[in-house]
Design a protein around this motif. Structure first.
Motif, PDB file in Angstrom:
ATOM      1  N   TYR A   5       0.832  -1.203   0.000  1.00  0.00           N
ATOM      2  CA  TYR A   5       0.000   0.000   0.000  1.00  0.00           C
ATOM      3  C   TYR A   5       0.870   1.257   0.000  1.00  0.00           C
ATOM      4  O   TYR A   5       0.636   2.207  -0.746  1.00  0.00           O
ATOM      5  CB  TYR A   5      -0.905   0.041   1.234  1.00  0.00           C
ATOM      6  N   MET A   6       1.884   1.251   0.860  1.00  0.00           N
ATOM      7  CA  MET A   6       2.718   2.435   1.005  1.00  0.00           C
ATOM      8  C   MET A   6       3.568   2.683  -0.234  1.00  0.00           C
ATOM      9  O   MET A   6       3.727   3.818  -0.690  1.00  0.00           O
ATOM     10  CB  MET A   6       3.618   2.285   2.242  1.00  0.00           C
ATOM     11  N   ALA A   7       4.129   1.612  -0.790  1.00  0.00           N
ATOM     12  CA  ALA A   7       4.993   1.760  -1.961  1.00  0.00           C
ATOM     13  C   ALA A   7       4.241   2.361  -3.143  1.00  0.00           C
ATOM     14  O   ALA A   7       4.771   3.216  -3.857  1.00  0.00           O
ATOM     15  CB  ALA A   7       5.574   0.403  -2.345  1.00  0.00           C
ATOM     16  N   ILE A   8       3.001   1.927  -3.342  1.00  0.00           N
ATOM     17  CA  ILE A   8       2.243   2.389  -4.499  1.00  0.00           C
ATOM     18  C   ILE A   8       1.607   3.750  -4.240  1.00  0.00           C
ATOM     19  O   ILE A   8       1.529   4.587  -5.143  1.00  0.00           O
ATOM     20  CB  ILE A   8       1.193   1.337  -4.902  1.00  0.00           C
ATOM     21  N   ALA A  54      17.347  -7.403   4.829  1.00  0.00           N
ATOM     22  CA  ALA A  54      17.738  -8.179   6.008  1.00  0.00           C
ATOM     23  C   ALA A  54      16.553  -8.379   6.948  1.00  0.00           C
ATOM     24  O   ALA A  54      16.404  -9.451   7.560  1.00  0.00           O
ATOM     25  CB  ALA A  54      18.881  -7.472   6.742  1.00  0.00           C
ATOM     26  N   GLU A  55      15.693  -7.375   7.047  1.00  0.00           N
ATOM     27  CA  GLU A  55      14.517  -7.502   7.916  1.00  0.00           C
ATOM     28  C   GLU A  55      13.552  -8.550   7.371  1.00  0.00           C
ATOM     29  O   GLU A  55      13.033  -9.386   8.118  1.00  0.00           O
ATOM     30  CB  GLU A  55      13.819  -6.148   8.044  1.00  0.00           C
ATOM     31  N   PHE A  56      13.307  -8.508   6.058  1.00  0.00           N
ATOM     32  CA  PHE A  56      12.432  -9.519   5.460  1.00  0.00           C
ATOM     33  C   PHE A  56      13.059 -10.908   5.545  1.00  0.00           C
ATOM     34  O   PHE A  56      12.373 -11.892   5.822  1.00  0.00           O
ATOM     35  CB  PHE A  56      12.130  -9.161   4.006  1.00  0.00           C
ATOM     36  N   LYS A  57      14.368 -10.985   5.328  1.00  0.00           N
ATOM     37  CA  LYS A  57      15.046 -12.279   5.393  1.00  0.00           C
ATOM     38  C   LYS A  57      14.923 -12.886   6.781  1.00  0.00           C
ATOM     39  O   LYS A  57      14.649 -14.091   6.919  1.00  0.00           O
ATOM     40  CB  LYS A  57      16.521 -12.118   5.025  1.00  0.00           C
ATOM     41  N   VAL A  80       7.863 -10.533  -4.136  1.00  0.00           N
ATOM     42  CA  VAL A  80       6.756  -9.667  -3.705  1.00  0.00           C
ATOM     43  C   VAL A  80       7.197  -8.216  -3.553  1.00  0.00           C
ATOM     44  O   VAL A  80       6.552  -7.300  -4.069  1.00  0.00           O
ATOM     45  CB  VAL A  80       6.106 -10.208  -2.407  1.00  0.00           C
ATOM     46  N   VAL A  81       8.330  -7.981  -2.861  1.00  0.00           N
ATOM     47  CA  VAL A  81       8.792  -6.605  -2.673  1.00  0.00           C
ATOM     48  C   VAL A  81       9.176  -5.988  -4.017  1.00  0.00           C
ATOM     49  O   VAL A  81       8.880  -4.825  -4.296  1.00  0.00           O
ATOM     50  CB  VAL A  81       9.984  -6.567  -1.692  1.00  0.00           C
TER      51      VAL A  81
END
Length: 202
Positions: free
Chosen positions: A96-99, A130-133, A157-158
């Protein structure tokens, strides 16, 4: 392009103007003259706060990244969710934020291969990845999701959300819809997250 908030001090007005113009026209296409005009400050004021155009670009990039980090900070509501639902909620928030706020993704996509900014953007991306990993590794260890290459998971996804944010006009033409419409954006993000979660869950 929205006018600057005249109640803000000069420095944040300059950063907001820089973020807007750098994301729209790129580093080469956005002049400090245009940034100063949009920020409604004199050129000497801009150069007082930022010694060079490169410094201004990097500070605008850091500001956009900080806004993203703040928007993605865990909440008591998301922390209370089961692990897989918490991951889905985090990914939806990111999408949501990215778009809705595409300045950061645009600046990254347009300048990541620029030798002048490659190091700084790479550092920023590694920190976020690193946070997603860490999240994916914990879910894999717990048996919640399948053991899949973490780089592929992140980009699946990201990367999609970053591309959708950076190229809204192109996607609107390709799919005959308006990716600038909030309802379209949310439906797109929700569908991507649903496909992703169903594909990785154990």
């Amino acid at each position: 392009m929205e006018p600057m908030d005249e109640q803000l001090p000069a420095r944040p007005r300059i950063l907001n103007a820089a973020l807007s113009l750098f994301s729209e026209y790129g580093y080469a296409g956005a002049s400090t003259t245009a940034i100063a005009e949009l920020a409604e400050v004199a050129q000497p004021t801009l150069h007082y706060h930022f010694g060079s155009k490169r410094e201004l670009f990097l500070e605008a990039l850091k500001m956009a990244d900080a806004r993203f980090a703040e928007g993605l900070a865990p909440t008591p509501e998301t922390d209370a969710l089961p692990p897989l639902e918490r991951l889905a909620a985090t990914l939806r928030s990111f999408g949501y934020m990215a778009i809705a706020q595409p300045e950061l993704p645009r600046m990254i996509f347009n300048h990541a291969s620029n030798p002048d900014f490659e190091k700084e953007i790479g550092t920023m991306l590694r920190a976020g990845n690193a946070e997603f990993k860490a999240m994916y590794e914990a879910l894999t260890t717990a048996g919640v999701i399948r053991d899949i290459n973490h780089a592929a998971l992140i980009e699946a996804v990201v990367g999609v959300f970053g591309e959708a944010a950076a190229f809204q006009g192109m996607l609107s033409s390709a799919h005959d819809t308006d990716f600038r419409d909030e309802t379209v954006q949310r439906e797109f993000v929700d569908a991507i997250v649903e496909i992703f979660i169903n594909g990785i869950k154990a």
